[in-house]
Design a protein around this motif. Sequence first.
Motif, mmCIF file in Angstrom:
data_model
loop_
_atom_site.group_PDB
_atom_site.id
_atom_site.type_symbol
_atom_site.label_atom_id
_atom_site.label_comp_id
_atom_site.label_asym_id
_atom_site.label_seq_id
_atom_site.Cartn_x
_atom_site.Cartn_y
_atom_site.Cartn_z
ATOM 1 N N VAL A 122 0.839 -1.195 0.000
ATOM 2 C CA VAL A 122 0.000 0.000 0.000
ATOM 3 C C VAL A 122 0.880 1.253 0.000
ATOM 4 O O VAL A 122 1.818 1.370 0.791
ATOM 5 C CB VAL A 122 -0.931 0.016 1.224
ATOM 6 N N VAL A 123 0.543 2.184 -0.906
ATOM 7 C CA VAL A 123 1.219 3.480 -0.992
ATOM 8 C C VAL A 123 0.148 4.561 -0.840
ATOM 9 O O VAL A 123 -0.925 4.463 -1.441
ATOM 10 C CB VAL A 123 1.936 3.635 -2.349
ATOM 11 N N HIS A 124 0.427 5.590 -0.055
ATOM 12 C CA HIS A 124 -0.570 6.636 0.173
ATOM 13 C C HIS A 124 -0.655 7.620 -0.984
ATOM 14 O O HIS A 124 0.368 8.036 -1.543
ATOM 15 C CB HIS A 124 -0.252 7.399 1.460
ATOM 16 N N SER A 125 -1.879 7.994 -1.303
ATOM 17 C CA SER A 125 -2.147 8.965 -2.365
ATOM 18 C C SER A 125 -1.574 10.335 -2.010
ATOM 19 O O SER A 125 -1.596 10.752 -0.846
ATOM 20 C CB SER A 125 -3.654 9.084 -2.569
ATOM 21 N N PRO A 126 -1.117 11.088 -3.014
ATOM 22 C CA PRO A 126 -0.634 12.451 -2.763
ATOM 23 C C PRO A 126 -1.748 13.502 -2.783
ATOM 24 O O PRO A 126 -1.510 14.655 -2.441
ATOM 25 C CB PRO A 126 0.321 12.682 -3.927
ATOM 26 N N PHE A 127 -2.958 13.124 -3.180
ATOM 27 C CA PHE A 127 -4.019 14.111 -3.382
ATOM 28 C C PHE A 127 -4.644 14.509 -2.052
ATOM 29 O O PHE A 127 -4.990 13.670 -1.227
ATOM 30 C CB PHE A 127 -5.082 13.567 -4.333
ATOM 31 N N THR A 128 -4.803 15.810 -1.851
ATOM 32 C CA THR A 128 -5.327 16.354 -0.599
ATOM 33 C C THR A 128 -6.581 17.179 -0.872
ATOM 34 O O THR A 128 -6.922 17.473 -2.023
ATOM 35 C CB THR A 128 -4.285 17.259 0.073
ATOM 36 N N THR A 129 -7.240 17.562 0.211
ATOM 37 C CA THR A 129 -8.366 18.477 0.075
ATOM 38 C C THR A 129 -7.906 19.791 -0.557
ATOM 39 O O THR A 129 -8.591 20.360 -1.418
ATOM 40 C CB THR A 129 -8.999 18.748 1.451
ATOM 41 N N TRP A 130 -6.752 20.260 -0.158
ATOM 42 C CA TRP A 130 -6.181 21.492 -0.723
ATOM 43 C C TRP A 130 -5.951 21.334 -2.223
ATOM 44 O O TRP A 130 -6.298 22.224 -3.014
ATOM 45 C CB TRP A 130 -4.869 21.844 -0.024
ATOM 46 N N SER A 131 -5.376 20.217 -2.639
ATOM 47 C CA SER A 131 -5.066 20.051 -4.064
ATOM 48 C C SER A 131 -6.332 19.997 -4.902
ATOM 49 O O SER A 131 -6.339 20.437 -6.053
ATOM 50 C CB SER A 131 -4.205 18.801 -4.287
ATOM 51 N N TYR A 132 -7.440 19.465 -4.339
ATOM 52 C CA TYR A 132 -8.691 19.422 -5.088
ATOM 53 C C TYR A 132 -9.107 20.822 -5.522
ATOM 54 O O TYR A 132 -9.556 21.032 -6.653
ATOM 55 C CB TYR A 132 -9.789 18.782 -4.244
ATOM 56 N N ASN A 133 -8.951 21.794 -4.635
ATOM 57 C CA ASN A 133 -9.371 23.160 -4.923
ATOM 58 C C ASN A 133 -8.311 24.003 -5.616
ATOM 59 O O ASN A 133 -8.639 25.052 -6.177
ATOM 60 C CB ASN A 133 -9.778 23.864 -3.618
ATOM 61 N N ASN A 134 -7.056 23.553 -5.566
ATOM 62 C CA ASN A 134 -5.982 24.437 -6.005
ATOM 63 C C ASN A 134 -5.102 23.936 -7.139
ATOM 64 O O ASN A 134 -4.391 24.740 -7.742
ATOM 65 C CB ASN A 134 -5.090 24.780 -4.808
ATOM 66 N N LEU A 135 -5.118 22.649 -7.434
ATOM 67 C CA LEU A 135 -4.231 22.159 -8.494
ATOM 68 C C LEU A 135 -4.463 22.893 -9.808
ATOM 69 O O LEU A 135 -3.507 23.243 -10.517
ATOM 70 C CB LEU A 135 -4.421 20.655 -8.705
ATOM 71 N N GLY B 138 6.945 -9.169 -8.985
ATOM 72 C CA GLY B 138 5.549 -9.580 -9.056
ATOM 73 C C GLY B 138 4.685 -9.021 -7.946
ATOM 74 O O GLY B 138 3.800 -9.710 -7.418
ATOM 75 N N CYS B 139 4.931 -7.764 -7.613
ATOM 76 C CA CYS B 139 4.190 -7.102 -6.536
ATOM 77 C C CYS B 139 3.422 -5.923 -7.114
ATOM 78 O O CYS B 139 3.877 -5.284 -8.066
ATOM 79 C CB CYS B 139 5.167 -6.623 -5.462
ATOM 80 N N GLU B 140 2.253 -5.636 -6.536
ATOM 81 C CA GLU B 140 1.460 -4.491 -6.961
ATOM 82 C C GLU B 140 1.567 -3.360 -5.945
ATOM 83 O O GLU B 140 1.395 -3.580 -4.745
ATOM 84 C CB GLU B 140 -0.018 -4.879 -7.113
ATOM 85 N N LEU B 141 1.852 -2.155 -6.429
ATOM 86 C CA LEU B 141 1.776 -0.954 -5.614
ATOM 87 C C LEU B 141 0.346 -0.445 -5.724
ATOM 88 O O LEU B 141 -0.091 -0.050 -6.808
ATOM 89 C CB LEU B 141 2.761 0.103 -6.112
ATOM 90 N N VAL B 142 -0.395 -0.475 -4.633
ATOM 91 C CA VAL B 142 -1.798 -0.063 -4.663
ATOM 92 C C VAL B 142 -1.912 1.298 -3.982
ATOM 93 O O VAL B 142 -1.548 1.451 -2.813
ATOM 94 C CB VAL B 142 -2.718 -1.118 -4.017
ATOM 95 N N ILE B 143 -2.396 2.298 -4.715
ATOM 96 C CA ILE B 143 -2.431 3.676 -4.233
ATOM 97 C C ILE B 143 -3.749 3.921 -3.501
ATOM 98 O O ILE B 143 -4.826 3.890 -4.094
ATOM 99 C CB ILE B 143 -2.249 4.667 -5.389
ATOM 100 N N GLU B 144 -3.632 4.185 -2.207
ATOM 101 C CA GLU B 144 -4.785 4.297 -1.318
ATOM 102 C C GLU B 144 -5.229 5.750 -1.161
ATOM 103 O O GLU B 144 -4.406 6.639 -0.927
ATOM 104 C CB GLU B 144 -4.413 3.741 0.060
ATOM 105 N N ASN B 145 -6.529 5.985 -1.261
ATOM 106 C CA ASN B 145 -7.076 7.318 -0.998
ATOM 107 C C ASN B 145 -6.884 7.697 0.466
ATOM 108 O O ASN B 145 -7.107 6.891 1.361
ATOM 109 C CB ASN B 145 -8.560 7.379 -1.370
ATOM 110 N N ILE B 146 -6.471 8.936 0.687
ATOM 111 C CA ILE B 146 -6.325 9.456 2.043
ATOM 112 C C ILE B 146 -7.297 10.630 2.216
ATOM 113 O O ILE B 146 -8.326 10.499 2.848
ATOM 114 C CB ILE B 146 -4.875 9.893 2.323
#
Length: 272
Positions: free
Chosen positions: A105-118, A147-155
């Motif tokens: 599991v890898v944490h997503s970089p997207f934030t509440t701030w980025s939603y409004n400002n990207l 043979g491993c998957e990096l799964v990006i998790e919503n934060i």
Amino acid sequence: MTDLPVVGAAMTLKDLEIHRPLMLDKHRDLELQDFVYADVLNGDWQSAVDEAKRLLDGHRGRVGIHGPFWGFAVDTMDPEVRAVVRKRLLQGLDVCEALGGTHMVVHSPFTTWSYNNLDNYPNGRERLVELCHLTMKDAVKRAEEIGCELVIENIEDKDPYDRIRLANGFGSDAVAVSIDTGHAHYAHGSTGAPPVDYYVKAAGNRLRHVHLQDADGYADRHWTLGQGTVNWPAVFEALNNLTSEPRLIVELRDAAGIPASIAHLESLGLAQ
């Protein structure tokens, strides 16, 4: 009952000793969470892997780990910090290889701030993706090799499609999407994001991993399933339309609630 999905769980090695019979009864998928800390990754993590293998003797479910995340983001702009993040991701994948793990599991970089400002900055969205590629490219290559998957998790993710576009941008089967039901429910209740089942529908067959936790739409509760207000029938209806066979991982603040969480889904006729 036999046609219902089998639910797995996330836990530490200490909790695995307690819940080993439950994990082996239906060969449930497992996520080990001992390897999120820098001191573990910099130390004798092989001993922890050896203990996990001992406890998992006879287990045929899928096994993975929650990757490191404390103190950094994968879209960091600082090149020196990026070097540390690259190192941590590769250390996590070393653990996965030794364990025979198939996801991290890898944490997503997207934030509440980025939603409004990207989109408030020229090429802001493109720059975030570029930074993620700079940070993760070596880990993606390594994941492909083992043979491993990096799964990006919503934060904090408010737009459920952001992570999907990010994952697709790597052009690799080693990068997929994860959903944390409690994080999505928090975003829905506190930031105006869609409900949890919409996150599942958005991900579609790019979804390979789900953290199942209950919450109240206000905070990241990680409550036992049934204690909060997540609409589990709607979530599982959306999951049942997928063919990607995502790992369904109960992830609680208190692992003692894992059996009750599975029993709650059984009582609703949703899973076993």
